[in-house]
Design an enzyme around this catalytic site. Structure first.
Site: not given
Length: 383
Positions: A211, A331, A293, A207, A311, A307, A329
């Site tokens: 409900g 790089n 971009y 429970d 990479h 984001g 990021c």
């Protein structure tokens, strides 16, 4: 006739002399039928518990329990000597069952009793999704264990008691509720490499308040592979890579520029793709605005939901190791990105320092490691 003498009629005299108070013809009265009680007599049965039958004044000889809607039988087990019976088959929410009980009274007479029992009917049920999913059997040392419900949990303490994480070797850990639908579990420090983790959500019949009940029970087992931790330093524009605590590689990097600084703190890889389309409009810099971009980027490993990725960035190779020029990021050159992609995966860690950015938010995928252990423990509902 003598005074004061009362002569009983023949039939009355026979009864008095025999002392009989039973049935006609001088036979004892039949024993009363056994009384059968059920564990659902006081209200709807929680289907996570078996239906229990008990008897007084006799024994149970046989029980036939069926789903009243489709006639499907429910298996059960008779207690020794017929003292009781318990269902062993699965029961369902919001279901009515017919229960036929054959009993034997103390005098050997046989009886039959028909009963109807019902189970709890939730307003809604909450399904516990797992992250990582069962298909992701191997993770890194930074991977939090996540349970996401598709409906709000109003009684978090009860829900948390139905969740368990077992690590081998044993490691101290705790839950933290990010919202009414999401709970995370992490150890005090990163998982030990080589650990086996078992997550159990014994939610069926629980429970959860207002409900809502747990929809089902689930279990998964996860293996923690070698420890892979990358330490990205915005001051040196270098990233050191450690496998099981040993330095195995160093790469020049470029982190977020002053206008888009990378978040600091431990980041956990939550996804990896060989190629994706990166669109700055996803975080508010749209076409026609400075810094917009939209281009294909290769060898992508996500480290936050807003984001940030590790990479390949061939366009910034000239700045890698000398300046931070990305949109947040990490790089890498194509060759270094390929090495990183080949060695790092889900649950591995990228620790970012000296980027000039704010701390990774708790709710940004896996900001779990930004909190101190005491802060993390404070997020548990099981006080």
């Amino acid at each position: 006739m003598l005074a004061g003498l009362v002569i009983a009629a023949p039939r009355q005299a026979q009864a008095l002399s025999a002392g009989i108070t039973g049935g006609a013809g001088g036979q004892p009265a039949a024993a009363a039928a056994p009384v059968v009680a059920t564990s659902a007599d006081s209200g709807p049965l929680n289907p996570s518990s078996p239906l229990q039958l008990t008897v007084t004044g006799g024994t149970i000889a046989a029980v036939a329990m069926t789903d009243k809607a489709d006639g499907k039988p429910v298996a059960g087990t008779l207690a020794p000597g017929g003292a009781g019976w318990a269902s062993t088959g699965d029961l369902a929410y919001g279901t009515t069952y017919s229960v036929g009980v054959d009993t034997v009274a103390a005098d050997g007479t046989r009886h039959h009793d028909d009963k109807t029992v019902s189970t709890v009917a939730p307003r809604t049920t909450a399904y516990p999704s797992f992250i990582p999913p069962p298909s992701q059997t191997s993770v890194g040392v930074g991977q939090p264990i996540v349970v996401r419900f598709d409906h709000a949990v109003h009684d978090k303490a009860t829900a948390e008691k139905a969740l368990s994480v077992t690590a081998s070797p044993p490691q101290e850990g705790s839950w933290y509720w990010l919202s009414a639908t999401e709970a995370h579990y992490r150890p005090k420090t990163y998982w030990q490499a080589g650990s086996t983790i078992t997550l159990k959500a014994d939610m069926f019949g629980v429970d959860l308040g207002d409900g809502t009940y747990g929809e089902t029970d689930r279990t998964e087992t996860i293996h923690v592979h070698d420890s892979w931790i990358a330490k990205a330093d915005g001051a040196t524009e270098q990233m050191q890579i450690f496998q099981n605590g040993k330095l195995v590689n160093t790469m020049p990097i470029s982190l977020g520029s002053p206008g888009f600084p990378s978040h600091t703190g431990p980041h956990v890889i939550s996804d990896k793709q060989p190629s994706i389309i990166m669109d700055s409009c996803t975080y508010g810099v749209c076409q026609g605005q400075p810094g917009y971009y939209k281009e294909q980027v290769d060898l992508d490993e996500r480290i936050s939901d807003d984001g940030e990725f590790v990479h390949s960035a061939p366009w910034s190779v000239g700045s890698q190791g000398g300046a931070n020029v990305s949109h947040g990021c990490v790089n890498l050159s194509p060759a270094n990105a390929q090495w990183f992609f080949d060695h790092f995966g889900i649950g591995d860690v990228v620790e970012i320092t000296n980027s000039g950015g704010p701390t990774l938010p708790l709710g940004d995928t896996y900001g779990d490691w930004e909190l101190s252990w005491s802060q993390w423990q404070a997020g548990s509902a099981a006080k």
